[in-house]
Design an enzyme around this catalytic site. Structure first.
Site, PDB file in Angstrom:
ATOM      1  CD  GLU A  58       3.804   3.193   7.366  1.00  0.00           C
ATOM      2  OE1 GLU A  58       4.820   3.897   7.245  1.00  0.00           O
ATOM      3  OE2 GLU A  58       3.058   2.905   6.433  1.00  0.00           O
ATOM      4  CG  HIS A 115      -1.173   3.275   0.039  1.00  0.00           C
ATOM      5  ND1 HIS A 115      -1.828   2.338   0.805  1.00  0.00           N
ATOM      6  CD2 HIS A 115      -0.126   2.634  -0.539  1.00  0.00           C
ATOM      7  CE1 HIS A 115      -1.199   1.173   0.707  1.00  0.00           C
ATOM      8  NE2 HIS A 115      -0.175   1.331  -0.098  1.00  0.00           N
ATOM      9  CD  GLU A 150      -3.307  -1.629  -1.902  1.00  0.00           C
ATOM     10  OE1 GLU A 150      -4.119  -2.552  -1.708  1.00  0.00           O
ATOM     11  OE2 GLU A 150      -2.331  -1.719  -2.670  1.00  0.00           O
ATOM     12  CB  VAL A 209       7.154   9.857  -3.024  1.00  0.00           C
ATOM     13  CG1 VAL A 209       7.962  10.273  -1.816  1.00  0.00           C
ATOM     14  CG2 VAL A 209       6.506   8.485  -2.802  1.00  0.00           C
ATOM     15  CG  HIS A 224       0.862   2.795  -4.936  1.00  0.00           C
ATOM     16  ND1 HIS A 224       0.292   1.605  -5.316  1.00  0.00           N
ATOM     17  CD2 HIS A 224       1.188   2.654  -3.629  1.00  0.00           C
ATOM     18  CE1 HIS A 224       0.261   0.773  -4.288  1.00  0.00           C
ATOM     19  NE2 HIS A 224       0.810   1.386  -3.248  1.00  0.00           N
TER      20      HIS A 224
END
Length: 350
Positions: free
Chosen positions: A177, A234, A265, A293, A297
């Site tokens: 990203e 995450h 994940e 944030v 999730h």
């Protein structure tokens, strides 16, 4: 949980059939430099030749919200400054985030980071850009507030005559990203005289130490010898996923043996964390997201009521569970790292 996943898949199919919105969601220190007759990009993050193509979703943000799960109780969107104003001037600090549709969390995390950057760099106009068009469309449809995506934020900078552009991502780590952000900004390089990039949160060894101190100080009131304090990240199948194990190793080496890091994940998994907690004599479990944030999730995979949520799994094992629904962006010590990264990038301009 399965219903929610099915809803997400259904939304994705609908989006692909009826809209042309692009979800641009998607870390060794690097320097990106591009020069032309009129433009120069100086970066503190080197884009590597090997893209981490297995990373499909962002490592520190929420998944795309399902349309039939519109959350109207996540706060008042009008309290959030979406920072898409014109009148930027010649110097802009563009803060790029994946985003979240949880209004209060967006304001208290991403918004707080942006505000602190604005207070620290008064000679720069701070503006916002989100990489997830699905999040942008969701907030716009539900609340009537349109947040700029990367393309729009860059075009806005060009239209406003920005000459010096500082880009500070709120991402947790360097990864695909971050590289994609650098590539997209590079497409506009000729429009600016200089562009510099700040580092993501967890880049240097010093960053890891500062984050360790931030999260342990933040949760010290729960550290009573009988409580396991678990952070949920995450996770990604990309090589950059190693930041989670690195943070776990640091915590353990520094004596925080009741602190555990897991991911939604990837590895370490919930089963890995559960196994470590069960090996101790803990009675209570504290759950908190290791994400900028507290979005989808955190509210569902971590604190949700479905049987496969982290909360439900630990409760089934007999633990008293308390969920702290707060993102890392709410922590002042975490925000100061982003400020320092932006400062380091700005220092390269002189």
């Amino acid at each position: 949980m399965k219903k929610r996943i099915l809803s997400i898949l259904c939304l994705a199919l609908c989006v692909s059939l009826f809209t042309s919105c692009e979800n641009s969601a998607s870390n060794e220190n690097s320097v990106v430099q591009k020069q032309s007759e009129t433009a120069e990009i100086t970066s503190q993050a080197e884009v590597t030749d090997t893209a981490e193509v297995t990373e499909e979703t962002p490592e520190n943000q929420e998944e795309n919200p399902a349309e039939d799960e519109e959350d109207y109780s996540s706060g008042d969107a009008s309290l959030d400054n979406i920072r898409n104003q014109d009148g930027i001037g010649e110097k802009e600090l563009l803060v790029l985030s994946f985003g979240t549709s949880f209004n209060d969390s967006r304001r208290l995390t991403i918004g707080a980071i942006e505000q602190e950057l604005e207070e620290s760099f008064s000679d720069f106009s701070v503006r916002r850009g989100f990489t997830s068009n699905i999040i942008i469309d969701h907030v716009n449809r539900r609340d009537g507030f349109l947040i700029d995506d990367i393309e729009t934020s860059l075009k806005r900078a060009v239209d406003n005559g920005v000459k010096t552009l500082v880009v500070q991502p709120t991402h947790l780590m360097n990864g695909i990203e971050y590289d994609e952000i650098v590539e997209k900004v590079a497409q506009y390089s000729d429009a600016f005289e200089k562009v510099v990039f700040g580092e993501p949160l967890l880049t240097s060894d010093e960053d890891f130490k500062r984050v360790e101190l931030a999260i342990t100080d933040w949760t010290k009131e729960y550290d009573d010898g009988e409580t396991a304090i678990c952070f949920m990240g995450h996770g990604t199948e990309a090589e950059s996923n190693g930041v989670y194990q690195k943070m776990q190793d640091l915590l353990t080496a520094d004596g925080f043996e009741n602190y555990f890091i897991g991911t939604v994940e990837a590895a370490p998994t919930l089963d890995d964390v559960l196994s470590k907690v069960k090996a101790g004599s803990y009675k209570r479990v504290i759950l908190q997201p290791l994400m900028v944030v507290a979005g989808d999730h955190a509210n569902n995979d971590m604190a949700g009521d479905e049987e496969d949520s982290w909360k439900a799994v630990f409760e089934k094992e007999g633990y008293t569970v308390e969920c702290l629904l707060r993102g890392l962006g709410e922590n002042e010590a975490i925000r100061s790292i982003y400020v320092d990264h932006a400062q380091a990038a700005i220092d390269t301009l002189s």
